[in-house]
Design an enzyme around this catalytic site. Structure first.
Site, mmCIF file in Angstrom:
data_model
loop_
_atom_site.group_PDB
_atom_site.id
_atom_site.type_symbol
_atom_site.label_atom_id
_atom_site.label_comp_id
_atom_site.label_asym_id
_atom_site.label_seq_id
_atom_site.Cartn_x
_atom_site.Cartn_y
_atom_site.Cartn_z
ATOM 1 N N GLU A 10 18.113 -38.979 7.685
ATOM 2 C CA GLU A 10 19.029 -40.135 7.676
ATOM 3 C C GLU A 10 19.056 -40.840 6.330
ATOM 4 O OE1 GLU A 10 15.059 -41.863 8.477
ATOM 5 O OE2 GLU A 10 16.111 -40.050 9.095
ATOM 6 N N HIS A 48 13.026 -37.476 6.082
ATOM 7 C CA HIS A 48 13.978 -38.357 6.757
ATOM 8 C C HIS A 48 15.410 -37.943 6.428
ATOM 9 C CE1 HIS A 48 11.405 -41.580 8.461
ATOM 10 N NE2 HIS A 48 10.550 -41.126 7.559
ATOM 11 N N CYS A 73 9.576 -36.770 11.005
ATOM 12 C CA CYS A 73 8.381 -37.366 10.398
ATOM 13 C C CYS A 73 7.211 -37.344 11.384
ATOM 14 C CB CYS A 73 8.709 -38.766 9.882
ATOM 15 S SG CYS A 73 7.499 -39.401 8.687
#
Length: 356
Positions: A327, A325, A244
């Site tokens: 994750e 992202h 990001c």
């Protein structure tokens, strides 16, 4: 009951209901998922912003601390069509103004047409349109929030061991990192040293990392000059990864350029295509800036909707970054293998300090 007001940069003042009292200002943005509100509200990337939820009901499965991505709520205020008491009470305890009973569909359309805009909010029994306008007048443009890194980074270095017998070591530069990034590295047998965003090369060398990882975070990447300089000084000394804001900072460090988007990408259903395999994955995103020029890196992934850069790589310099992202808290798990790729690069990559 009308006891809240939101003053928009357009000059309009919209009435609403107060769910958590207070006054605040920030950049008005919206996000689209219907789950993951706890993760979104504790995501440091929302620092200095007023977060509008496009989904009409927020809070329908309560509030659980184990889902938090940091130790506090980061948006300066919250806007929704309807907030449950659980979420409203939590925001009140955090001292974050919150309003609902507002047509968020209309508000989201305004943001899409006009772009993210400054706003001021006044909520509670003493709220008035004038107080909301006064907050708006204090609101800076996001590029002018030059202390944003100081607001979200760790005060002191932190160590998060993986418990593995023979772990890799990652130096995670905290520009507003989510806990899920630390967890994703730990789960893959990497010990994580979380360092402040203004860490020096000496700070990084002290932990002797196999990987330099630049985190997500809020605001304009141009306001993270210490991190950019650290990346410049670390190129070819250690493999580098970023997520990001981290992608944007790394791109600037290799001669690239970044730019502000009209209203950004915030949600859990952003389609991304890999330019080599032509495979499309769904991703979680939260950013208002993007890479306009990748500098010395190759663009490997693109956003299907607007062709913005979603993945950058440099085999020569051992660099891999992603705008989204991987994750994915909240969101799809299509891209978790990014962490496997990063740690494989770290395991095989340059490490002159250990080669001596």
């Amino acid at each position: 009951m009308t006891d809240a007001y939101i003053a928009l940069e357009t000059g309009e003042v919209v009435t609403a209901r107060s769910r958590a009292p207070g006054e605040a200002y920030g950049e008005l943005v919206f996000t689209t998922p219907y789950t993951g509100y706890e993760e979104s509200l504790t995501d440091p990337s929302y620092e200095a912003q007023v977060l509008t939820f496009a989904y009409p009901l927020i809070g329908n499965y309560g509030v659980r601390e184990e889902r938090f991505e940091s130790d506090r709520v980061h948006p300066s205020a919250v806007v929704a069509r309807e907030l449950t008491d659980d979420v409203a009470d939590w925001l009140a305890e955090e001292g974050v103004p919150a309003i609902d009973e507002i047509d968020t569909r209309d508000l989201v359309l305004d943001i899409r047409e006009r772009g993210a805009m400054k706003c001021g909010i006044a909520a509670g029994p003493d709220a008035t349109p004038e107080k909301a306008r006064a907050q708006l007048e204090q609101c800076p443009h996001m590029s002018d929030v030059t202390d944003i890194g100081d607001r979200v980074t760790v005060d002191e270095p932190e160590f998060h061991p993986s418990g593995a017998d023979d772990p890799l070591t990652a130096a995670l530069i905290d520009c507003g990192t989510k806990r899920s990034i630390v967890d994703s590295l730990n789960e893959r047998d990497a010990d994580v040293h979380v360092l402040p965003y203004d860490a020096t090369t000496e700070d990084v060398e002290a932990v002797d990392p196999d990987l330099l990882f630049v985190s997500n975070g809020p605001g304009d990447p141009a306001n993270f000059e210490p991190t950019e300089e650290l990346v410049v000084e670390s190129i070819d000394d250690v493999p580098i990864a970023g997520i990001c804001l981290g992608q944007q900072i790394v791109a600037r460090a290799v001669g690239g350029e970044t730019e502000k988007m009209d209203f950004g990408h915030r949600g859990v259903n952003q389609p991304v295509i890999d330019v080599r395999s032509e495979k499309v994955v769904m991703t979680t995103q939260n950013h208002g800036y993007s890479v306009a020029d990748p500098g010395d890196m190759e663009v490997t992934q693109l956003n299907v909707n607007d062709d913005t850069s979603e993945g950058l790589e440099s085999a020569e310099h051992d660099i891999i970054t992603r705008q989204y992202h991987p994750e994915a808290h909240p969101g799809p798990h299509d891209t978790l293998d990014f962490f496997d790729d990063v740690l494989s690069m770290a395991e095989d990559g340059h490490h002159p300090a250990r080669a001596e």
